[in-house]
Write an enzyme that holds these catalytic residues in place. Structure first.
Site, short mmCIF file in Angstrom:
data_model
loop_
_atom_site.label_atom_id
_atom_site.label_comp_id
_atom_site.label_asym_id
_atom_site.label_seq_id
_atom_site.Cartn_x
_atom_site.Cartn_y
_atom_site.Cartn_z
N GLN A 336 0.83 -1.21 0.00
CA GLN A 336 0.00 0.00 0.00
C GLN A 336 0.87 1.26 0.00
OE1 GLN A 336 -3.13 -0.51 -0.36
NE2 GLN A 336 -3.88 1.61 -0.31
N ILE A 337 1.92 1.26 0.78
CA ILE A 337 2.80 2.43 0.85
C ILE A 337 3.52 2.66 -0.47
CG2 ILE A 337 4.94 3.31 1.92
CD1 ILE A 337 3.93 1.92 4.54
N GLY A 340 1.52 1.71 -6.79
CA GLY A 340 1.61 0.91 -8.02
C GLY A 340 2.91 0.14 -8.14
N GLU A 363 3.69 -25.76 7.97
CA GLU A 363 4.17 -26.09 9.33
C GLU A 363 3.10 -25.80 10.38
OE1 GLU A 363 8.14 -25.26 10.50
OE2 GLU A 363 8.90 -25.21 8.45
#
Length: 390
Positions: A336-337, A340, A363
């Site tokens: 998000q940060i 694109g 696991e």
């Protein structure tokens, strides 16, 4: 509790850090494209002794304790997770069974070659009908004289394509439920043993997961790991032992994503200023940092408890659960940060995002970890509140 790494382990950690930054990460895109780890990288890891982390020095390994291993795993987690999984699965669930439960003859036969990486280890428990329900195994082992005859199959076995030594769980007495499962050491070239197709996965490129087939496979009695009926307990111990290590690898990946996200947020400008000055972005980075620091303390605490020989069933399940969930949240925020560019395969954020997803499954799924934690809570509460003398 002291989590300080001994000087010799800190030295190894620094060497691994430089190896990861200078040699592994630059070829990460090639691993993605070819679904193979370059042989020169694997050979360098062998030369560094990374395949012998869990193996005692007397058998040719480094004999590193769990706290030390977590320090090294954390650095390995900062690069391609497929490469990290090759080593982590070998030094964890692939070899710890022989280290902890093998007899002297078994240790001397297998561990020296596993310590150098000449022989790779794998752990074979999961079957089409026995994933989270490990007691529903359909692979059977019937004793005939001085041998056991195995028939059945496994799937999603990490390292299967590359492994030489497998710790295999099979039913020896179906009437006893979990107490009717036995563990065996099986060699790849044994007649009747076939490695099936390599699965195409969402992530962990270069780490190969395959099917295994056993057709009248004869395993010598001396290759039984422990006594008959101890296989299920062995499996639980092996998995619990590896969970702190997996959490440390997740920790390293999270730290990598945070570092990249802070760097990008400081350089990327929108509306006339770096996006790190946007409160929404700064809050995401802050949340990432808090969860990573919490995971760090949980990981090294469980590692320390393991080194002290303490029972860590509940704590190992907690750190596996929390570590995998945090990795997924951190990876999501990192995408998000980055916006694109975080979604583009040319950049590493997208790769870590895909690789993170499996950590909530393999696991022991997150749901199974919650079951383990809950069962331990009930056991502890019942013990504390039992009537005197009961």
């Amino acid at each position: 509790m002291d989590f300080t790494l001994p000087e010799e382990i800190e030295s190894i950690r620094q060497i691994v850090k430089e190896f990861v930054e200078n040699e592994v990460e630059p070829v990460a895109h090639l691993i993605e494209e070819k679904n193979e780890i370059p042989p020169k990288i694997v050979e360098k890891a062998k030369e560094m002794g990374l395949f012998g982390l869990s193996i005692p020095e007397e058998y040719g390994g480094l004999g590193v304790g769990m706290v030390g291993k977590c320090g090294i795993y954390e650095e390995l987690g900062k690069t391609h997770n497929g490469f990290t999984t090759l080593i982590g699965a070998h030094t964890g669930i692939g070899s710890v069974g022989i280290v902890e439960m093998g007899n002297e003859e078994q240790k001397r036969r297998y561990l020296p070659k596993m310590a150098t990486g000449q022989w790779i280890g794998a752990f074979a428990l999961t079957e089409p009908s026995a994933g989270s329900n490990a007691t529903n195994l359909k692979t059977f082992a019937v004793r005939k004289g001085d041998r056991y005859v195995l028939n059945g199959s496994k799937h999603y076995i990490t390292n299967a394509k590359d492994a030489h030594v497998f710790t295999v769980m099979a039913v020896t007495d179906p009437s006893k439920g979990p107490k009717g499962i036995t563990s065996f050491i099986v060699e790849k070239d044994s007649p009747g043993f076939t490695v099936g197709k390599t699965e195409k996965k969402m992530g962990l490129k270069g780490s190969h997961s395959c099917e295994l087939f056993f057709e009248d496979l004869e395993v010598p009695v001396e290759n039984r790991l422990g006594e008959e009926g101890e296989g299920y307990v062995n499996a639980l111990k092996i998995l619990a032992n590896g969970r702190a290590g997996l959490a440390a690898r997740n920790l390293g990946s999270c730290q990598y994503l945070l570092d990249k996200s802070v760097q990008y947020a400081m350089e990327r400008e929108q509306f006339g200023k770096p996006i790190i000055e946007q409160q929404a972005v700064l809050h995401m980075l802050s949340d990432m940092a808090v969860e990573i620091e919490t995971l760090r303390w949980m990981t090294y605490r469980v590692a320390w408890m393991t080194d002290q020989g303490m029972n860590v069933i509940k704590e190992a399940a907690m750190v596996k659960l929390y570590g995998s969930e945090v990795y997924n949240r951190v990876a999501d925020k990192a995408v998000q940060i980055h916006g694109g560019i975080g979604y583009i395969a040319e950049y590493p954020i997208e790769r870590f995002y895909r690789d993170a997803r499996i950590t909530r499954i393999y696991e022991g799924t997150s749901e199974i970890q919650r079951n383990v934690i809950g069962a331990q809570l009930i056991k502890e509460y019942s013990h504390k509140h039992s009537p005197v003398g009961v």
